[in-house]
Scaffold this motif. Sequence first.
Motif, short mmCIF file in Angstrom:
data_model
loop_
_atom_site.label_atom_id
_atom_site.label_comp_id
_atom_site.label_asym_id
_atom_site.label_seq_id
_atom_site.Cartn_x
_atom_site.Cartn_y
_atom_site.Cartn_z
N ALA A 27 -3.10 5.66 -5.20
CA ALA A 27 -2.28 6.27 -4.15
C ALA A 27 -2.56 5.66 -2.78
CB ALA A 27 -2.53 7.77 -4.11
N ASP A 28 -3.76 5.09 -2.56
CA ASP A 28 -4.08 4.50 -1.25
C ASP A 28 -3.68 3.03 -1.17
OD1 ASP A 28 -5.99 3.46 -2.94
OD2 ASP A 28 -7.71 3.95 -1.67
N ALA B 283 -4.82 0.09 3.07
CA ALA B 283 -3.55 -0.24 2.38
C ALA B 283 -3.68 -0.93 1.04
CB ALA B 283 -2.63 -1.06 3.29
N TYR B 284 -4.83 -1.51 0.71
CA TYR B 284 -4.96 -2.22 -0.56
C TYR B 284 -6.19 -1.76 -1.34
CZ TYR B 284 -1.27 -5.35 1.00
OH TYR B 284 -0.06 -5.86 1.43
N SER C 254 2.04 1.02 -4.34
CA SER C 254 2.49 2.14 -5.17
C SER C 254 3.78 2.74 -4.65
CB SER C 254 1.40 3.22 -5.24
OG SER C 254 1.20 3.81 -3.96
N ARG C 255 4.10 2.45 -3.36
CA ARG C 255 5.32 2.99 -2.74
C ARG C 255 6.34 1.93 -2.38
NH1 ARG C 255 0.79 4.87 -0.68
NH2 ARG C 255 0.91 3.59 1.19
N ALA D 32 4.39 -0.31 -9.92
CA ALA D 32 3.96 0.59 -8.84
C ALA D 32 3.07 1.71 -9.36
CB ALA D 32 5.17 1.15 -8.13
N ALA D 33 3.41 2.29 -10.48
CA ALA D 33 2.68 3.44 -11.01
C ALA D 33 1.24 3.11 -11.38
CB ALA D 33 3.41 4.02 -12.22
N ASP D 34 0.93 1.84 -11.54
CA ASP D 34 -0.42 1.43 -11.94
C ASP D 34 -1.36 1.22 -10.75
OD1 ASP D 34 0.53 1.53 -14.49
OD2 ASP D 34 0.58 -0.63 -14.81
N TYR D 35 -0.84 1.36 -9.50
CA TYR D 35 -1.68 1.22 -8.32
C TYR D 35 -2.16 2.60 -7.87
CZ TYR D 35 -0.16 -3.64 -7.88
OH TYR D 35 0.07 -4.97 -8.11
#
Length: 339
Positions: A235-236, A33-34, A240-241, A230-233
């Motif tokens: 996908a995992d 998750a992080y 981001s969500r 969010a967009a800078d994280y």
Amino acid sequence: MAQNTTNLPQRSLGSQGLKAGAMGLGTMGMTIAYGAPDEQSSIATIHRAYELGVTLFDTAELYGLGTGSSEQLLGRAVEGFRDDILLATKFGYDLSDPARIREGALDMDSRPEHIREVTENSLRHLGTDRIDVLYQHRVDPNVPIEDVAGTVGELIAEGKVRYFGLSEAGPDTIRRAHAVHPVSVLQTEYSLFERAVEADVLPAVRELGIGFVPYSPLGRGFLTGAVKPAADYSADDMRSRDERWQPGNYEKNLAAVRELTAFADSKGIAVTQLALAWLLAQGDDIVPIPGTRSPQRLEENVAAAHITLTPDDLARIQEILPHGAAGSRYPAAIRPTWQ
């Protein structure tokens, strides 16, 4: 490794005899998750937590996505001091289909036979002969909570589990479970960012003598101030969500954290410490479990247990963030529904 000699305050989690250091450690972010895991740093963090007096270490079957990796990591890390601490883990998901997991589907399964299967796996992965706190991770709408409580009660009678916990359960479910077997502790998200438990859940657990363990007590890291949109994280990374990181909400939440940071600075403490000290001030039956993979961040978090906020401090915090964060804490598809 140094022995646990700290003066970290101890707290009673409810009336069933469960006691823990005032600050625990959540391990979800060590494996999922992080972003990419870092085993060496994670184990160093667990060891430092023990040295500082942390006694409640929290994991779950889910955090290994069915592989057992999270429980195995924690089990290896605490091998030298297992008898000095509390190991908490969770059941409640069907993790048998890796493809479903990759698609983000989390199917519930709290059937009695599955609870027993997961418990045996958890005991093996943790390298222990008993689980100190066994939580139902999420309420399963297809299995009566009475059956869940009865099964965990049997495991307690057999010596495989010591205390029964629920996670993200509402007052009605808690009462029904407690009538079958005493619930010792409830784990649910609670922080300056997320206050929903204050209305009905906290009053119910206190009436029943159940302790409370807040997860994500730092708003999944937003209350550290070290955040980006969010967009800078990757996908995992769940941020981001997360709605609280999305455009519109992000800016409002960042402004509130900047105000909290300025107030913390005026007191000579970190904003993370302010947030954790606020949570501890909400009742002496509360033991937060902030997660981190950094020994230095962990030291900062644990130090918050020695900070006392005045009524004026608490009033100022409430003025800055009266209702929690902008944005829901989970996407609608997986948002817990209390009953």
